[in-house]
Design an enzyme around this catalytic site. Structure first.
Site, PDB file in Angstrom:
ATOM      1  CG  ASN A  44      -4.325   5.651   1.851  1.00 57.63           C
ATOM      2  OD1 ASN A  44      -3.206   5.687   2.351  1.00 57.63           O
ATOM      3  ND2 ASN A  44      -5.390   5.302   2.544  1.00 57.63           N
ATOM      4  NE  ARG A  81      -2.386   3.980   6.853  1.00 57.52           N
ATOM      5  CZ  ARG A  81      -3.139   4.791   7.579  1.00 57.52           C
ATOM      6  NH1 ARG A  81      -2.667   5.938   7.999  1.00 57.52           N
ATOM      7  NH2 ARG A  81      -4.378   4.461   7.889  1.00 57.52           N
ATOM      8  CB  CYS A  82      -4.734   1.863  -0.116  1.00 58.67           C
ATOM      9  SG  CYS A  82      -5.824   0.914  -1.186  1.00 58.67           S
ATOM     10  CB  SER A  83      -2.520  -3.483  -0.884  1.00 54.71           C
ATOM     11  OG  SER A  83      -3.890  -3.852  -0.907  1.00 54.71           O
TER      12      SER A  83
END
Length: 117
Positions: free
Chosen positions: A10, A12-14
């Site tokens: 994903n 958007r996930c750090s």
């Protein structure tokens, strides 16, 4: 011949981005599966669970609102948990790196180094 690494990612996930970067630093360009856009099937989830050697609850994001909204708990049976991951990919813990023979959840990202050939 090196086995292929697939990263269930994903962007958007750090942690997911950090895991991708860590793999690239190891000289590995993983196949990217954006599982939110291309959800996993029930058989794919079963395969990942076997490779991770965990129960379904250990592969889930139990703090997501959808977890409680679907009436799930840590005591829910495996069938219900797997069905929830198929229906709501957001509930799958991320990132997961998978090779032909193993898988690891990248929390912390360094966990994925254990499965590299």
């Amino acid at each position: 011949m090196m086995s292929t690494v697939t990263l269930y990612h994903n962007p958007r996930c750090s942690k997911s981005r950090a895991t991708l970067e860590l793999l690239q630093q190891q000289g590995i360009e993983p196949a990217i599966r954006r599982y939110l856009d291309e959800p996993l099937s029930e058989p794919e989830i079963h395969t990942l669970l076997q490779k991770l050697n965990v129960s379904p609850i250990d592969m889930m994001r139990t703090k997501e609102a959808e977890f409680k909204e679907q009436g799930l708990s840590k005591d829910s049976d495996d069938t219900a948990l797997i069905a929830a991951m198929v229906a709501t990919p957001k509930l799958i813990e991320r990132p997961i790196a998978e090779t032909d023979s193993a898988a690891a959840i990248g929390r912390p990202p360094e966990n994925v180094l254990d499965i590299l050939p």
